[in-house]
Design an enzyme around this catalytic site. Structure first.
Site, mmCIF file in Angstrom:
data_model
loop_
_atom_site.group_PDB
_atom_site.id
_atom_site.type_symbol
_atom_site.label_atom_id
_atom_site.label_comp_id
_atom_site.label_asym_id
_atom_site.label_seq_id
_atom_site.Cartn_x
_atom_site.Cartn_y
_atom_site.Cartn_z
ATOM 1 N N THR A 1 -2.970 -2.503 12.256
ATOM 2 C CA THR A 1 -1.803 -2.861 11.444
ATOM 3 C C THR A 1 -0.577 -2.104 11.937
ATOM 4 O O THR A 1 0.455 -2.699 12.244
ATOM 5 C CB THR A 1 -2.052 -2.519 9.955
ATOM 6 O OG1 THR A 1 -3.250 -3.152 9.544
ATOM 7 C CG2 THR A 1 -0.894 -2.972 9.089
ATOM 8 N N LYS B 1 -8.073 7.920 8.855
ATOM 9 C CA LYS B 1 -9.537 7.958 8.950
ATOM 10 C C LYS B 1 -9.906 8.297 10.374
ATOM 11 O O LYS B 1 -9.685 7.507 11.292
ATOM 12 C CB LYS B 1 -10.130 6.594 8.578
ATOM 13 C CG LYS B 1 -10.264 6.370 7.096
ATOM 14 C CD LYS B 1 -11.022 5.081 6.818
ATOM 15 C CE LYS B 1 -10.943 4.748 5.348
ATOM 16 N NZ LYS B 1 -11.491 3.413 5.049
ATOM 17 N N ASP C 1 -5.476 0.066 -2.713
ATOM 18 C CA ASP C 1 -6.159 -0.811 -3.652
ATOM 19 C C ASP C 1 -7.532 -1.243 -3.170
ATOM 20 O O ASP C 1 -7.859 -1.152 -1.984
ATOM 21 C CB ASP C 1 -5.335 -2.086 -3.843
ATOM 22 C CG ASP C 1 -5.407 -3.005 -2.612
ATOM 23 O OD1 ASP C 1 -5.107 -2.531 -1.508
ATOM 24 O OD2 ASP C 1 -5.783 -4.183 -2.769
ATOM 25 N N ASP D 1 0.287 3.540 4.322
ATOM 26 C CA ASP D 1 -0.635 4.268 3.452
ATOM 27 C C ASP D 1 -1.769 4.926 4.233
ATOM 28 O O ASP D 1 -2.045 6.102 4.075
ATOM 29 C CB ASP D 1 -1.184 3.356 2.334
ATOM 30 C CG ASP D 1 -1.821 2.064 2.851
ATOM 31 O OD1 ASP D 1 -1.841 1.835 4.087
ATOM 32 O OD2 ASP D 1 -2.302 1.275 2.023
ATOM 33 N N GLY E 1 0.768 -1.240 0.000
ATOM 34 C CA GLY E 1 0.000 0.000 0.000
ATOM 35 C C GLY E 1 0.799 1.290 0.000
ATOM 36 O O GLY E 1 0.426 2.265 -0.648
ATOM 37 N N ASP F 1 -6.475 3.192 9.752
ATOM 38 C CA ASP F 1 -7.921 3.044 9.881
ATOM 39 C C ASP F 1 -8.199 2.674 11.343
ATOM 40 O O ASP F 1 -8.291 3.554 12.191
ATOM 41 C CB ASP F 1 -8.372 1.965 8.887
ATOM 42 C CG ASP F 1 -9.874 1.763 8.863
ATOM 43 O OD1 ASP F 1 -10.586 2.641 9.337
ATOM 44 O OD2 ASP F 1 -10.346 0.719 8.360
HETATM 45 P P1 IMP Z 1 -6.050 -0.798 10.039
HETATM 46 O O1 IMP Z 1 -5.243 -1.958 10.544
HETATM 47 O O2 IMP Z 1 -7.519 -0.958 10.329
HETATM 48 O O3 IMP Z 1 -5.535 0.547 10.465
HETATM 49 O O4 IMP Z 1 -6.012 -0.873 8.468
HETATM 50 C C1 IMP Z 1 -4.923 -0.505 7.767
HETATM 51 C C2 IMP Z 1 -4.882 -1.212 6.426
HETATM 52 O O5 IMP Z 1 -6.186 -1.492 5.899
HETATM 53 C C3 IMP Z 1 -4.220 -0.269 5.454
HETATM 54 O O6 IMP Z 1 -2.823 -0.444 5.439
HETATM 55 C C4 IMP Z 1 -4.892 -0.641 4.147
HETATM 56 O O7 IMP Z 1 -4.203 -1.704 3.533
HETATM 57 C C5 IMP Z 1 -6.283 -1.118 4.538
HETATM 58 N N1 IMP Z 1 -7.309 -0.040 4.384
HETATM 59 C C6 IMP Z 1 -7.977 0.613 5.375
HETATM 60 N N2 IMP Z 1 -8.835 1.509 4.860
HETATM 61 C C7 IMP Z 1 -8.699 1.436 3.515
HETATM 62 C C8 IMP Z 1 -9.311 2.143 2.421
HETATM 63 O O8 IMP Z 1 -10.175 3.027 2.554
HETATM 64 N N3 IMP Z 1 -8.903 1.776 1.175
HETATM 65 C C9 IMP Z 1 -7.945 0.815 0.944
HETATM 66 N N4 IMP Z 1 -7.340 0.142 1.937
HETATM 67 C C10 IMP Z 1 -7.718 0.446 3.213
HETATM 68 MG MG MG Z 2 -4.667 -3.040 1.345
#
Ligand code: IMP
Ligand code: MG
Length: 184
Positions: A107, A131, A159, A100, A44, A103
């Site tokens: 991660t 976000k 993506d 990238d 990403g 959210d």
């Molecule tokens: P987290 O672990 O919930 O913070 O998610 C992070 C990962 O989810 C990012 O590195 C992205 O790969 C994916 N992700 C979260 N939101 C989006 C989005 O709106 N579009 C694409 N990928 C996303």
């Molecule tokens: Mg992804």
């Protein structure tokens, strides 16, 4: 604009301008350290990081970490799977993690725990997008490109089912293009 996009959230010009600013800020912040190791979460953050490092006017080392974070309807949130980890020695180094989008933050939190385990002198986090209101863990990025609303976005490295990473802008995907709605 790509026909699968509902609207553009951040234009290519806005991205380039903000990346330049971030590069300038990082250059200032790390100038005295005499050392910078960048760790990029791929796939990403590939596009963002490739632009950003060219705006950082310091000697730096670069490494990547391949992580897969996904979600489906049956499991709530899976721990992100580390598919490939860093090769560089991070002990005593000033490490900047580049991702990238933040959210839920899970991660980034997981990856930073792994990197912290390598004993860096410092560890900071830089994300292109954040976000708001979605965070599930107590982690905050040190550098943020743009705050965005809670909508599914693609482009500039992000993506949907491995598509759209090459779009030069960040856009909201049309709902019809998000079928099936399982995207990680
Ligand atoms: P987290 O672990 O919930 O913070 O998610 C992070 C990962 O989810 C990012 O590195 C992205 O790969 C994916 N992700 C979260 N939101 C989006 C989005 O709106 N579009 C694409 N990928 C996303
Ligand atoms: Mg992804």
């Amino acid at each position: 604009m790509h026909h699968d996009l509902h609207r553009v959230l951040v234009s290519a010009q806005q991205l380039q301008a903000r990346v330049k600013e971030l590069g300038r800020q990082i250059t200032l912040d790390y100038r005295e350290n005499g050392d910078l190791t960048i760790v990029v979460i791929i796939n990403g953050a590939i596009v963002f990081a490739s632009d950003l490092i060219r705006c950082i006017d310091l000697p730096l080392r670069l490494d990547c970490m391949r992580v897969s974070s996904y979600r489906d309807e049956t499991k709530p949130v899976s721990a992100p799977e580390i598919l490939d980890t860093v090769r560089l020695d991070l002990a005593g180094r000033h490490v900047l993690l580049i991702d990238d989008i933040m959210d839920t933050g899970r991660t980034t939190e997981n990856v930073s725990k792994i990197l912290a385990g390598a004993g860096p002198a410092s560890l900071r986090i830089c994300v292109l997008l954040e976000k708001k209101g979605r965070r599930e863990v107590g982690i905050n990025p040190d550098y943020v490109g743009f705050q965005i609303p809670d909508e599914f976005v693609v482009g500039y490295g992000l993506d949907f089912a491995e598509q759209y990473r090459n779009l030069p802008m960040i856009g909201v995907l049309r709902p019809e293009a998000q079928n099936p709605p399982v995207w990680r």
